[in-house]
Design an enzyme around this catalytic site. Structure first.
Site, short mmCIF file in Angstrom:
data_model
loop_
_atom_site.label_atom_id
_atom_site.label_comp_id
_atom_site.label_asym_id
_atom_site.label_seq_id
_atom_site.Cartn_x
_atom_site.Cartn_y
_atom_site.Cartn_z
N ARG A 187 -0.93 -2.23 -6.95
CA ARG A 187 -1.09 -3.37 -6.10
C ARG A 187 -2.23 -4.32 -6.59
O ARG A 187 -1.93 -5.58 -6.69
CB ARG A 187 -1.88 -2.80 -4.84
N ARG A 215 0.87 -1.31 0.21
CA ARG A 215 -0.02 0.02 0.04
C ARG A 215 0.90 1.11 -0.20
O ARG A 215 1.93 1.23 0.42
CB ARG A 215 -0.96 0.11 1.20
N TYR A 218 -9.98 -7.91 -5.18
CA TYR A 218 -8.57 -6.96 -6.05
C TYR A 218 -8.19 -7.58 -7.04
O TYR A 218 -7.96 -7.07 -8.09
CB TYR A 218 -7.40 -7.08 -4.85
N HIS A 227 -4.06 -9.00 3.54
CA HIS A 227 -5.46 -8.99 3.63
C HIS A 227 -5.91 -9.86 4.78
O HIS A 227 -5.42 -11.04 4.77
CB HIS A 227 -6.08 -9.48 2.44
N LYS A 267 -2.33 -2.24 7.93
CA LYS A 267 -3.53 -1.88 8.50
C LYS A 267 -3.55 -2.47 9.96
O LYS A 267 -3.04 -3.69 10.02
CB LYS A 267 -4.85 -2.15 7.92
N HIS A 313 -2.61 2.40 -6.03
CA HIS A 313 -3.28 1.19 -5.62
C HIS A 313 -3.53 0.23 -7.08
O HIS A 313 -3.67 -0.88 -6.93
CB HIS A 313 -4.76 1.63 -5.36
#
Length: 322
Positions: free
Chosen positions: A273, A180, A305, A296, A204, A270
């Site tokens: 990615r 990211r 994705y 993830h 995250k 993005h």
């Protein structure tokens, strides 16, 4: 007193119908002179703060916490009822009004539904309510749109359009790691292991994971770092001579500049990615490994994705079905 009333109402929910619960709430508030809506606000506000604290403890980022806060505050302001008395119909009406008045997309509405679901599920778990009113609101169907990825030729075009060694290193790192943009800007020089061609990124929820870069990215990164004469520990710094850590906004700005100079569609962090995920699956990499590579929590996110290449579908049809 409001909290006591909430407990009484929660205990009576399995026994009384919705209208009876409303009547009981009005009677109790009237008896205790709590009909002024301003006195009910601290109860909702207090519960919201407790919920946000819980999410913070779970590892949600400040940006996510603020998104939760603004979404739920807007909901409470619109419905104008204590959150412990909000019903499914209240939420359905709110979502419908939000979509109509703001022209919001189905994706946005479902995002709001998910946040409300998290909040009311927490209220249920903490025994403030008997049952979450969001349980009766099903997931909102959204159109599945195949988002663009870079072809090999387009990636080369993007690389060749970079005018600085820093931008070239950023492009090669994004393309080969799939990290990211926020993970990239938080990297320090000490995080890079050139011998193993890997680095540890913080994703995250402050979760760390290793990512891997190819020989091309290694060379680009070494070329860039050889031009640096500052002491900033950041892996990437600004180009304006101040040697400050590069921000997400500044990198996105450079990508937009590249986009304007070439004809490959949109160029944003993005997209690199998504391209990595799609190419990895297309070349046979197990989806569970792609999930771990991208960081993830749920494999469904990885599948969202990674858009399956239609050419691969065609080739598989000819291989297995003809």
């Amino acid at each position: 007193m409001e909290s006591v009333i909430a407990i009484v109402l929660a205990q009576m929910q399995p026994i009384l119908a919705a209208e009876q619960i409303k009547t009981l709430a009005e009677v109790l508030r009237s008896a205790f002179n709590l009909n002024n809506t301003s006195t009910t606000a601290p109860q909702t506000s207090h519960l919201l703060e407790m919920f946000l604290t819980a999410k913070e403890v779970e590892g949600c980022s400040p940006k996510t916490i603020e998104y939760y806060r603004s979404t739920l505050t807007m909901m409470n302001d619109a419905i104008m009822k204590p959150c412990t008395l909000i019903e499914s119909d209240d939420l359905r009406k709110y979502l419908n009004d939000y979509e109509v008045k703001r022209g919001a997309s189905k994706v946005t509405i479902d995002n709001i539904r998910r946040i409300m679901s998290s909040f009311f599920a927490w209220l249920e778990d903490e025994d403030y309510i008997v049952k979450s009113p969001v349980r009766r609101i099903k997931r909102i169907k959204t159109a599945v749109i195949a988002k663009e990825t870079f072809s090999d030729e387009q990636l080369e075009t993007v690389r060749e359009s970079c005018t600085t060694t820093r931008d070239r290193a950023i492009v090669d790192m994004l393309a080969s790691t799939g990290m990211r943009i926020g993970e990239l800007t938080r990297l320090n020089r000490s995080d890079i292991d050139f011998r193993e061609r890997e680095c540890i990124v913080t994703g995250k929820g402050n979760k760390q994971r290793p990512v891997y870069f190819d020989a091309r990215a290694k060379t680009s990164l070494q070329n860039y770092l050889s031009t640096r004469n500052d002491n900033n520990p950041a892996l990437f710094v600004t180009l304006n001579g101040t040697s400050r850590r590069a921000s997400v906004g500044s990198v996105e700005g450079r990508m937009r500049r590249i986009e304007k100079s070439i004809d490959v569609g949109r160029v944003h962090p993005h997209k690199f990615r998504r391209t990595l995920a799609t190419h990895a699956i297309g070349k046979g990499m197990p989806i569970e490994q792609v999930q771990r590579l991208l960081g993830h929590a749920k494999i469904e996110t990885t599948m969202h994705y990674a858009m399956v290449d239609q050419n691969n579908v065609k080739a598989s049809h000819r291989k297995y079905l003809e």
